[in-house]
Scaffold this active site. Structure first.
Site, PDB file in Angstrom:
ATOM      1  CB  SER A  67     -32.436  53.016   2.654  1.00 37.81           C
ATOM      2  OG  SER A  67     -33.218  51.863   2.491  1.00 37.81           O
ATOM      3  CE  LYS A  70     -34.963  52.139   5.047  1.00 38.74           C
ATOM      4  NZ  LYS A  70     -34.308  50.822   4.880  1.00 38.74           N
ATOM      5  CE1 TYR A 194     -39.062  51.741   4.959  1.00 39.63           C
ATOM      6  CE2 TYR A 194     -40.101  50.245   3.416  1.00 39.63           C
ATOM      7  CZ  TYR A 194     -38.974  50.703   4.066  1.00 39.63           C
ATOM      8  OH  TYR A 194     -37.754  50.121   3.801  1.00 39.63           O
ATOM      9  CE1 TYR A 246     -30.109  49.204   4.825  1.00 37.21           C
ATOM     10  CE2 TYR A 246     -28.931  49.267   2.733  1.00 37.21           C
ATOM     11  CZ  TYR A 246     -29.977  49.677   3.538  1.00 37.21           C
ATOM     12  OH  TYR A 246     -30.877  50.580   3.057  1.00 37.21           O
ATOM     13  CB  VAL A 264     -31.566  49.842  -3.179  1.00 33.75           C
ATOM     14  CG1 VAL A 264     -31.119  48.988  -2.003  1.00 33.75           C
ATOM     15  CG2 VAL A 264     -33.053  50.189  -3.086  1.00 33.75           C
TER      16      VAL A 264
END
Length: 311
Positions: A67, A70, A194, A246, A264
């Site tokens: 992530s 992103k 993605y 998050y 992760v």
């Protein structure tokens, strides 16, 4: 101002402290390829405002950035369509797990922010529009190579395939957004891009280099090229601070006090504006899916060097 010697010493001592710890978290074994990573690994790299690079531990071992990608897809999408992107994705902390579908139902398919999975899928879809998946993915990969000054940055195809085989929750998120028109391209195309950009493999050194533009008002320090305008760099940092971890984002801001983005795969990219770009990597995760020792190491670093954005 922290001297290079002080920075080198701090980084080496923090890495040694992390090496001795037995509490290492749990690797992300729900993605089979990530479940095979050695939980004993730890790396750290810091690139300061003068270009000095301090590294320790496994700082040159490539890992799956997941992530953290992103941050860079958000930067690209804003460059493509500007603030129209915010019609498709919000900027608020989610307070929910990174792969939750609950808020999408309440908010008519608009993801809460670009760093949860649904938001990043919507951002990926914006990059893909008008392109074939291979072209969009090539653009993302070239952007990462440019920012890190390293053409060797590549995609771990085994991790990408592993995510595609097991990414049922992400497929559900994408299809749900498609039903509201938030995802415009074929779902399989958007998900393919993605999964592949999340599977980019980079070392702590490469990723810290790639994050420099966010520490320097949007400028690429090696070239002086403006990657983004200063205002946009500030705003990307703001979203990183509030949403980058998050439902652990508040705890990270409280303890570390820097904009940051976790993955992760166990990596965390953190930005000390005007001072440095930092990457830590320790594959074991805490209950919120963030690197357990990575957060502890960053807390030690910001306390020792006084780098919190809160003074």
């Amino acid at each position: 101002m922290t001297t290079p010697d002080e920075l080198d010493r701090a980084v080496a001592e923090i890495a040694e402290a992390m090496r001795r710890r037995s509490d290492r978290g749990v690797v992300a074994n729900y993605i089979p390829e990530l479940g095979r990573v050695d939980p004993g690994a730890f790396g750290i790299a810091v690139v300061d405002a003068n270009g000095h690079v301090a590294t320790a531990g496994d700082a040159d071992t490539p890992f799956s950035i997941q992530s953290i990608s992103k941050v860079f897809t958000l930067t690209l999408a804003l460059g493509k369509i500007g603030d129209r992107l915010w019609n498709r994705v919000g900027r608020e902390p989610s307070g929910s797990a990174f792969n939750s579908i609950v808020q999408l139902e309440h908010e008519r398919g608009i993801p809460r922010n670009p760093f949860i999975n649904a938001g990043a899928i919507a951002v990926t879809d914006a990059i893909l529009s008008g392109h074939q998946p291979r072209e969009a993915l090539g653009e993302i990969l070239r952007f990462m190579q440019f920012l890190s000054d390293d053409p060797a940055v590549s995609i771990d195809e085994a991790v990408a395939a592993s995510e595609q085989r097991t990414g049922f929750r992400n497929a559900a998120l994408a299809n749900y957004m498609k039903s509201f028109g938030v995802v415009e391209n074929p779902v399989d195309f958007t998900l393919g891009v993605y999964f592949h950009h999340c599977a980019i493999a980079m070392s702590c050194r490469q990723l810290a280099m790639a994050g420099r533009f966010l520490a320097h008002g949007g400028l690429h320090p090696s070239t002086g090229f403006p990657v983004v305008q200063p205002e946009r760099a500030r705003r990307i940092n703001a979203v990183m601070l509030t949403c980058g971890h998050y439902d652990g984002s508040g705890e990270f801001a409280y303890r570390v006090g820097l904009p940051g983005k976790s993955g992760v795969g166990g990596g965390i990219l953190a930005v000390a504006p005007g001072r440095a770009s930092v990457t830590v990597w320790s594959p074991g995760l805490d209950d919120t899916g963030n690197s357990h020792l990575g957060r502890i190491a960053l807390e030690m670093l910001t306390k020792r060097l006084g780098w919190s954005v809160f003074g």
